[in-house]
Design an enzyme around this catalytic site. Structure first.
Site, mmCIF file in Angstrom:
data_model
loop_
_atom_site.group_PDB
_atom_site.id
_atom_site.type_symbol
_atom_site.label_atom_id
_atom_site.label_comp_id
_atom_site.label_asym_id
_atom_site.label_seq_id
_atom_site.Cartn_x
_atom_site.Cartn_y
_atom_site.Cartn_z
ATOM 1 N N ARG A 126 0.819 -1.224 0.000
ATOM 2 C CA ARG A 126 0.000 0.000 0.000
ATOM 3 C C ARG A 126 0.850 1.271 0.000
ATOM 4 N NH1 ARG A 126 -5.541 -1.011 1.952
ATOM 5 N NH2 ARG A 126 -6.048 -2.844 0.744
ATOM 6 N N ARG B 87 -3.408 6.553 1.322
ATOM 7 C CA ARG B 87 -3.930 7.734 2.024
ATOM 8 C C ARG B 87 -2.960 8.430 2.953
ATOM 9 N NH1 ARG B 87 -9.039 4.415 3.850
ATOM 10 N NH2 ARG B 87 -7.368 2.904 3.629
ATOM 11 N N ARG C 199 -6.937 11.485 -5.519
ATOM 12 C CA ARG C 199 -8.212 10.786 -5.343
ATOM 13 C C ARG C 199 -9.381 11.776 -5.391
ATOM 14 N NH1 ARG C 199 -9.574 7.728 0.168
ATOM 15 N NH2 ARG C 199 -9.689 9.938 0.727
ATOM 16 N N ASP D 269 -6.927 -2.743 -7.280
ATOM 17 C CA ASP D 269 -7.423 -3.441 -6.101
ATOM 18 C C ASP D 269 -7.629 -4.904 -6.460
ATOM 19 O OD1 ASP D 269 -8.395 -2.609 -3.265
ATOM 20 O OD2 ASP D 269 -9.776 -4.160 -3.930
ATOM 21 N N TYR E 223 -14.929 -12.053 -0.146
ATOM 22 C CA TYR E 223 -15.642 -10.787 -0.378
ATOM 23 C C TYR E 223 -16.892 -11.001 -1.223
ATOM 24 C CZ TYR E 223 -11.751 -8.204 1.646
ATOM 25 O OH TYR E 223 -10.820 -7.706 2.513
HETATM 26 O O1 CP3 Z 1 -0.060 -1.791 -2.451
HETATM 27 C C1 CP3 Z 1 -0.365 -0.864 -3.222
HETATM 28 O O2 CP3 Z 1 0.022 0.310 -3.067
HETATM 29 C C2 CP3 Z 1 -1.192 -1.193 -4.470
HETATM 30 C C3 CP3 Z 1 -2.582 -0.989 -4.386
HETATM 31 C C4 CP3 Z 1 -3.484 -1.950 -3.624
HETATM 32 C C5 CP3 Z 1 -4.727 -1.521 -3.103
HETATM 33 N N1 CP3 Z 1 -5.388 -2.591 -2.623
HETATM 34 C C6 CP3 Z 1 -5.198 -0.123 -3.124
HETATM 35 C C7 CP3 Z 1 -6.250 0.281 -2.190
HETATM 36 C C8 CP3 Z 1 -3.384 -3.320 -3.382
HETATM 37 C C9 CP3 Z 1 -2.244 -4.272 -3.671
HETATM 38 C C10 CP3 Z 1 -4.607 -3.720 -2.755
HETATM 39 C C11 CP3 Z 1 -4.923 -5.106 -2.392
HETATM 40 C C12 CP3 Z 1 -6.093 -5.398 -1.578
HETATM 41 N N2 CP3 Z 1 -7.316 -4.804 -1.623
HETATM 42 C C13 CP3 Z 1 -6.157 -6.453 -0.638
HETATM 43 C C14 CP3 Z 1 -5.053 -7.436 -0.353
HETATM 44 C C15 CP3 Z 1 -4.011 -6.862 0.515
HETATM 45 C C16 CP3 Z 1 -4.442 -6.619 1.919
HETATM 46 O O3 CP3 Z 1 -4.550 -5.442 2.285
HETATM 47 O O4 CP3 Z 1 -4.658 -7.600 2.646
HETATM 48 C C17 CP3 Z 1 -7.446 -6.443 -0.072
HETATM 49 C C18 CP3 Z 1 -7.951 -7.366 0.996
HETATM 50 C C19 CP3 Z 1 -8.179 -5.410 -0.714
HETATM 51 C C20 CP3 Z 1 -9.611 -5.051 -0.520
HETATM 52 C C21 CP3 Z 1 -9.735 -3.668 -0.049
HETATM 53 N N3 CP3 Z 1 -9.523 -2.563 -0.824
HETATM 54 C C22 CP3 Z 1 -10.084 -3.232 1.251
HETATM 55 C C23 CP3 Z 1 -10.400 -4.149 2.415
HETATM 56 C C24 CP3 Z 1 -10.076 -1.839 1.217
HETATM 57 C C25 CP3 Z 1 -10.480 -0.900 2.307
HETATM 58 C C26 CP3 Z 1 -9.448 -0.935 3.390
HETATM 59 C C27 CP3 Z 1 -8.934 0.446 3.655
HETATM 60 O O5 CP3 Z 1 -7.710 0.549 3.825
HETATM 61 O O6 CP3 Z 1 -9.745 1.370 3.692
HETATM 62 C C28 CP3 Z 1 -9.673 -1.433 -0.078
HETATM 63 C C29 CP3 Z 1 -9.509 -0.057 -0.560
HETATM 64 C C30 CP3 Z 1 -8.160 0.335 -1.047
HETATM 65 N N4 CP3 Z 1 -7.401 -0.396 -1.911
HETATM 66 C C31 CP3 Z 1 -7.480 1.544 -0.747
HETATM 67 C C32 CP3 Z 1 -6.282 1.519 -1.476
HETATM 68 C C33 CP3 Z 1 -5.236 2.581 -1.552
HETATM 69 C C34 CP3 Z 1 -7.998 2.666 0.118
HETATM 70 C C35 CP3 Z 1 -9.106 3.331 -0.601
HETATM 71 C C36 CP3 Z 1 -9.142 4.837 -0.432
HETATM 72 O O7 CP3 Z 1 -8.289 5.542 -1.023
HETATM 73 O O8 CP3 Z 1 -10.057 5.311 0.234
#
Ligand code: CP3
Length: 355
Positions: free
Chosen positions: A27, A31, A40, A77, A154
Site C-alpha cells: 500500500r 492515504r 483521489r 485493487d 468478499y
Molecule cells: O499496495 C499498493 O500500493 C497497491 C494498491 C493496492 C490496493 N489494494 C489499493 C487500495 C493493493 C495491492 C490492494 C490489495 C487489496 N485490496 C487487498 C489485499 C491486501 C491486503 O490489504 O490484505 C485487499 C484485501 C483489498 C480489498 C480492499 N480494498 C479493502 C479491504 C479496502 C479498504 C481498506 C482500507 O484501507 O480502507 C480497499 C480499498 C483500497 N485499496 C485503498 C487503497 C489505496 C484505500 C481506498 C481509499 O483511497 O479510500
C-alpha cells in the site's frame, strides 16, 4: 521497452546476488500521502481513481518520487475481478468494500463468467501499460491479484467480515458449490495475471489476506490448492526475464513449507513469524519478503531504524533472497516522514549484509 536500470528486487526474488536488500511497501501508494488524497479527490472516489489509467499511474509514481523504492506496484485493487464479473463494487465511507450483488446460491455461481482481461478489465491493462511507459525502466512493476479464497470471501460475504459466517457456511454445508466458485475465480485470476504480465508486469504477487482464518485442512483444500493451480498456469518468463511469483497468506506462518512447495519464487511474511525461523524452515527453496509490523511506523524514527536493523540481522548475511517490506499494508494515519525512515534505513543498513 527500455532496459531495467534497477533490478535488485527481481534478482532478490530469484535469490541472485544484490548490492543491498531491495525494499518496497505494501500500500505504498495510499492515504498516508497528501498527494494521493489530492489525486483521489480529482478522480472523485477510490473506484473512479482505480478505473482511470492516467490517475492510477500518477498515484503509482507518487511514492517513488519521495523515497528510494526498488519496485512500483500497480495501483488497483484485488476486487476488480468480482466487479468485472458483475457484482458491482463500491465503497461505503468507513465501511470498506461492498458488492451490490453478492454470491449466495448455486444460481449465482452459475451466472458468473470468466472476465476477458482486455475487455471488462481493460482499464487495469491500460494502467499497467501506462505505468511501464512512465517508469521508463527505472524500477520493475509488480502486478497482483487476490487469491481465489480471499476473493470468494468478499464475493460471498458481500464485503468485509469479522465472522466469515456466510463463506464458511457455504464451504462447510456445500463444499462442492464452494469448489465450483473457487474454480471459476482461479481461472479468472490466471487469465488476469497473464494479461498483466503481457501488458508489462515484471513480477506478480498473490494476496491471500484471508487464508489464515481456515483450519489447516481447509487451507490446503480451499486456498492453497487454488493458488497452486494459478502458479501452474502463469507465464513465468517474459521480455527475456523470469517473472517471479510471490505468495502471501496473512497469518499463514504455520504453512510456509506447504506454500514453498507450490512452485512460487517467494513467500510474503506477515509480522507474526520471525524471519530467521521462516528462513530455517524454507531453506533456499524460496525467497522471503517482509516482515516489519506496520504499527512500528507509529514509533519514533530511532525505534523504526532499530527494527529495520533487527529484521536485516535476523535474515542474516547469506547475501540474497530477502525483499524488505512491511508484514501488511501501511495504515492511513502514519506520517510520510516515518515511512521515509523505513525506506532509508533499509538503504543505509542493508549493504553490510551483502558483502
Ligand atoms: O499496495 C499498493 O500500493 C497497491 C494498491 C493496492 C490496493 N489494494 C489499493 C487500495 C493493493 C495491492 C490492494 C490489495 C487489496 N485490496 C487487498 C489485499 C491486501 C491486503 O490489504 O490484505 C485487499 C484485501 C483489498 C480489498 C480492499 N480494498 C479493502 C479491504 C479496502 C479498504 C481498506 C482500507 O484501507 O480502507 C480497499 C480499498 C483500497 N485499496 C485503498 C487503497 C489505496 C484505500 C481506498 C481509499 O483511497 O479510500
Amino acid at each position: 521497452m527500455s532496459v531495467l536500470q534497477n533490478d535488485r528486487y527481481l534478482k532478490a526474488l530469484l535469490q541472485q546476488p544484490v548490492d543491498r536488500t531491495p525494499v518496497w511497501m505494501m500500500r505504498q501508494a495510499g492515504r498516508y500521502l497528501p498527494e494521493y488524497r489530492a489525486t483521489r479527490a480529482i478522480a472523485g472516489d477510490f473506484v473512479s481513481l482505480m478505473k482511470n489509467p492516467e490517475l492510477a499511474c500518477e498515484v503509482t509514481m507518487q511514492p517513488l518520487r519521495r523515497y528510494p523504492i526498488d519496485a512500483a506496484i500497480l495501483f488497483s485493487d484485488i476486487l476488480t475481478i468480482p466487479d468485472a464479473m458483475g457484482l458491482g463494487l463500491y465503497f461505503e465511507t468507513g465501511e470498506g468494500p461492498r458488492f451490490k450483488s453478492p454470491i449466495r446460491s448455486a444460481a449465482d455461481v452459475n451466472k458468473i463468467g470468466i472476465p476477458d482481461p482486455e475487455q471488462e478489465l481493460r482499464y487495469v491493462m491500460d494502467t499497467v501499460r501506462t505505468i511501464r511507459k512512465e517508469l521508463d525502466g527505472k524500477v520493475p512493476l509488480i502486478g497482483f491479484s487476490g487469491s481465489p479464497w480471499t476473493l470468494a470471501t468478499y464475493m460471498v460475504e458481500g464485503g468485509s467480515t469479522k465472522t466469515f459466517s456466510k463463506i464458511k457456511g457455504m464451504m462447510y454445508s456445500d463444499p462442492k458449490l464452494m469448489h465450483q466458485l473457487l474454480d471459476k475465480v482461479a481461472e479468472s485470476v490466471i487469465s488476469y495475471l497473464n494479461a498483466q504480465i503481457a501488458a508489462g508486469a515484471q513480477s506478480v504477487m498473490i494476496f491471500d489476506t484471508w487464508g489464515g482464518v481456515l483450519t489447516p485442512r481447509d487451507y490446503k483444500d480451499f486456498s492453497l490448492n487454488y493458488m497452486s493451480k494459478i502458479i501452474d498456469g502463469l507465464t513465468r518468463e517474459n521480455e527475456g526475464r523470469k517473472v517471479p511469483v510471490t505468495l502471501f497468506t496473512k497469518n499463514g506462518g504455520q504453512w510456509l513449507e506447504m506454500m514453498a512447495e507450490t512452485g512460487c519464487d517467494a513467500l510474503g511474511l506477515d509480522w507474526t513469524i520471525n524471519i530467521a525461523e521462516a528462513k530455517r524452515r524454507v531453506g533456499d527453496k524460496v525467497a522471503l519478503q517482509g516482515n516489519m509490523d506496520p504499527a512500528m511506523l507509529y514509533a519514533t524514527p530511532e525505534r523504526i531504524r532499530q527494527e529495520v536493523k533487527t529484521i536485516l540481522a535476523d535474515y542474516g548475511d547469506s547475501g540474497t533472497g530477502h525483499v524488505f517490506n512491511l508484514g501488511h499494508g501501511i495504515t492511513p494515519d502514519v506520517t510520510p516522514e516515518n515511512a521515509g525512515v523505513f525506506f532509508e534505513s533499509v538503504v543505509e543498513y542493508s549493504p553490510a549484509f551483502h558483502k
